[in-house]
Design a protein around this motif. Structure first.
Motif, short mmCIF file in Angstrom:
data_model
loop_
_atom_site.label_atom_id
_atom_site.label_comp_id
_atom_site.label_asym_id
_atom_site.label_seq_id
_atom_site.Cartn_x
_atom_site.Cartn_y
_atom_site.Cartn_z
N VAL A 45 0.83 -1.21 0.00
CA VAL A 45 0.00 0.00 0.00
C VAL A 45 0.86 1.25 0.00
CG1 VAL A 45 -1.73 1.30 1.30
CG2 VAL A 45 -1.90 -1.19 1.14
N GLY A 46 1.93 1.27 0.82
CA GLY A 46 2.79 2.46 0.89
C GLY A 46 3.42 2.82 -0.43
N PRO A 47 4.18 1.90 -1.07
CA PRO A 47 4.76 2.23 -2.37
C PRO A 47 3.73 2.55 -3.44
CG PRO A 47 5.87 0.32 -1.42
CD PRO A 47 4.69 0.62 -0.55
N THR A 48 2.56 1.89 -3.38
CA THR A 48 1.52 2.17 -4.37
C THR A 48 1.02 3.60 -4.24
OG1 THR A 48 0.82 -0.15 -4.40
CG2 THR A 48 -0.74 1.48 -5.22
N PHE A 49 0.78 4.02 -3.01
CA PHE A 49 0.31 5.40 -2.84
C PHE A 49 1.41 6.40 -3.15
CE2 PHE A 49 -0.83 9.25 -0.58
CZ PHE A 49 -2.16 9.41 -0.98
N LEU A 50 2.67 6.04 -2.87
CA LEU A 50 3.78 6.91 -3.25
C LEU A 50 3.81 7.11 -4.76
CD1 LEU A 50 6.41 8.45 -2.64
CD2 LEU A 50 7.62 6.26 -2.78
N ALA A 51 3.61 6.03 -5.50
CA ALA A 51 3.57 6.14 -6.96
C ALA A 51 2.39 6.99 -7.41
CB ALA A 51 3.48 4.75 -7.59
N LEU A 52 1.23 6.82 -6.74
CA LEU A 52 0.06 7.63 -7.09
C LEU A 52 0.32 9.10 -6.82
CD1 LEU A 52 -2.92 7.96 -7.89
CD2 LEU A 52 -3.52 7.47 -5.51
N MET A 53 0.93 9.41 -5.69
CA MET A 53 1.21 10.80 -5.34
C MET A 53 2.18 11.43 -6.34
SD MET A 53 2.72 12.30 -1.76
CE MET A 53 4.38 11.72 -2.15
N LEU A 54 3.22 10.69 -6.72
CA LEU A 54 4.18 11.21 -7.68
C LEU A 54 3.53 11.38 -9.06
CD1 LEU A 54 7.34 9.15 -6.68
CD2 LEU A 54 6.88 11.55 -6.19
N THR A 55 2.63 10.46 -9.42
CA THR A 55 1.93 10.59 -10.70
C THR A 55 1.07 11.84 -10.72
OG1 THR A 55 1.89 8.18 -10.95
CG2 THR A 55 0.34 9.45 -12.28
N ILE A 56 0.38 12.10 -9.60
CA ILE A 56 -0.43 13.31 -9.51
C ILE A 56 0.45 14.55 -9.60
CG2 ILE A 56 -1.89 14.65 -7.94
CD1 ILE A 56 -3.03 12.01 -6.93
N ALA A 57 1.64 14.48 -9.01
CA ALA A 57 2.53 15.64 -9.01
C ALA A 57 2.98 16.02 -10.41
CB ALA A 57 3.74 15.36 -8.11
N VAL A 58 3.24 15.01 -11.26
CA VAL A 58 3.76 15.30 -12.60
C VAL A 58 2.67 15.28 -13.67
CG1 VAL A 58 6.02 14.38 -12.02
CG2 VAL A 58 4.30 12.86 -13.03
N GLN A 59 1.42 15.08 -13.27
CA GLN A 59 0.33 15.06 -14.24
C GLN A 59 0.24 16.35 -15.06
OE1 GLN A 59 -1.53 12.51 -15.05
NE2 GLN A 59 -2.76 13.64 -16.54
N PRO A 60 0.52 17.53 -14.47
CA PRO A 60 0.49 18.76 -15.29
C PRO A 60 1.44 18.72 -16.49
CG PRO A 60 0.43 19.33 -12.97
CD PRO A 60 0.67 17.85 -13.04
N ILE A 61 2.53 17.95 -16.41
CA ILE A 61 3.44 17.85 -17.56
C ILE A 61 2.71 17.20 -18.74
CG2 ILE A 61 5.56 16.80 -18.41
CD1 ILE A 61 6.70 16.99 -15.61
N GLN A 62 1.99 16.12 -18.46
CA GLN A 62 1.23 15.46 -19.52
C GLN A 62 0.14 16.38 -20.06
OE1 GLN A 62 0.52 11.70 -17.08
NE2 GLN A 62 0.88 10.80 -19.09
N ALA A 63 -0.54 17.07 -19.15
CA ALA A 63 -1.62 17.96 -19.59
C ALA A 63 -1.07 19.11 -20.43
CB ALA A 63 -2.37 18.51 -18.36
N ARG A 64 0.08 19.64 -20.05
CA ARG A 64 0.66 20.76 -20.80
C ARG A 64 1.07 20.33 -22.21
NH1 ARG A 64 3.10 25.35 -18.87
NH2 ARG A 64 1.61 25.07 -17.16
#
Length: 367
Positions: A45-64
């Motif tokens: 659960v911990g690493p999975t949520f870490l990956a989710l949090m990092l994905t959310i953090a860099v999502q603006p790059i994909q959107a841009r």
């Protein structure tokens, strides 16, 4: 009469409803089951949520990239590469610094023995017996500390093995992120409350990461520079530790000051240790206790008490990673349990959310 009494006793569409107390008990039981499951699978659960949090953090790059007409796969690769570069660089610097510390500590064996002799003298002057002094100090051994650091270094290497799991999750989430915008558009049409809750969670997590990263970098630079000027060994390692502990709310700087203060004690004596504690306390109190909470509170909408309780709870459930991810995890729970239902959004005010603007009353209007 009998039918009317029955309906009054058991109101509801079918003439019967679950008592409110039973609903509360069932809810508590469900929470206990969920928490037990999270604690049992903390390693996943911990690493999975870490990956989710990092994905959310860099999502603006994909959107841009997509907004500028670029292909979706290019945004995915840029976002994934940015996170992977941060993880590898950060983990490599941490492992190298811990290895340097482990190799340097044996030099302070004599200093530790002298310090223990001084402490024995104080305890003997205080009237303690020789056996009591031996029992109090027998657990203090620099060799054990070196062994502990070797285990810590092994743990860092173990984190790298987990990073392969995190990197795989990041890649899969980045691929899913290419079609996330149209998916969320469908959710917004079908279930607008759910879309709003998830959007608030993503935005709050992003703001929290930005604020914590900026202030963490400021604290790390100032703490590292101060330690370098004071002559404390390995200032880069302690600056890195300050940056990491800045993500731990409320007590992060206390955790960050202990190792450099102890090393300063072994290297140059109690005077330098006191200076390290004083400098850390002034710098971190002003930045982390006065300035930063204002920005964090505005970003996430959580009160100080809820923040501290989140730290304690998630640390107990997920360990050290839970302490770092306490605020984003609480934001996710808040989104799923409160923000997702319009009838429970009033609870945001109780846990530290923004107060609604006061409306002018009829009496004020008439006057």
């Amino acid at each position: 009469m009998h039918t009317t009494d029955t309906v009054r006793q058991f109101p509801g569409a079918g003439g019967w409803s679950i008592p409110r107390g039973l609903v509360v008990l069932l809810s508590i039981a469900a929470i206990i089951i969920c928490v037990t499951g999270l604690k049992a699978f903390a390693g996943v659960v911990g690493p999975t949520f870490l990956a989710l949090m990092l994905t959310i953090a860099v999502q603006p790059i994909q959107a841009r990239v997509q907004q500028r007409g670029g292909p979706a796969w290019l945004g995915m690769l840029l976002a994934f590469g940015a996170v992977l570069l941060i993880l590898v660089g950060f983990g490599g610097a941490l492992a190298l610094s811990v290895a340097q510390l482990a190799s340097r500590l044996p030099q302070y064996t004599g200093s530790l023995d002298d310090l223990l002799d001084t402490v024995r003298g104080w305890l003997d002057a205080a009237g303690l017996s020789h056996d009591q002094i031996q029992k109090a100090l027998q657990g203090i051994d620099l060799g054990k500390l070196v062994g502990l650091l070797d285990n810590l270094l092994g743990g860092v290497v173990g984190v790298f093995s987990n990073l392969f799991f995190v990197a795989a999750l990041l890649l899969f989430m980045a691929v899913d992120g290419m079609s996330m915008r149209p998916r969320m558009a469908v959710v917004a049409v079908e279930r607008p409350a759910i879309a709003q809750a998830l959007g608030s969670f993503a935005a709050g997590t992003r703001k929290y990461l930005v604020v914590s990263t900026v202030f963490g970098a400021i604290v790390a630079v100032i703490d590292g520079g101060a330690l370098w000027l004071l002559g404390v060994p390995l200032p880069l390692l302690w600056a890195l530790l300050s940056f990491i502990t800045n993500y731990i709310p409320n007590i992060g700087f206390i955790i960050g000051v202990i190792p450099p203060a102890l090393l300063a004690l072994l290297d140059s004596g109690p005077v330098l240790m006191v200076w390290v504690i004083v400098v850390y306390s002034v710098i971190n109190f002003v930045i982390q206790s006065i300035i930063q909470p204002k920005f964090v509170g505005d970003a996430v909408g959580l009160g100080v008490t809820i923040t501290f309780l989140s730290l304690v709870f998630w640390s107990w459930v997920l360990g050290g990673l839970g302490a770092i991810l306490a605020i984003p995890l609480t934001l996710l729970v808040k989104a799923l349990l409160l923000d997702i239902d319009p009838s429970t959004r009033w609870a945001d005010v109780l846990i530290g959310g923004p107060l609604p603007k006061k409306r002018n009353s009829a009496a004020d209007t008439s006057t």
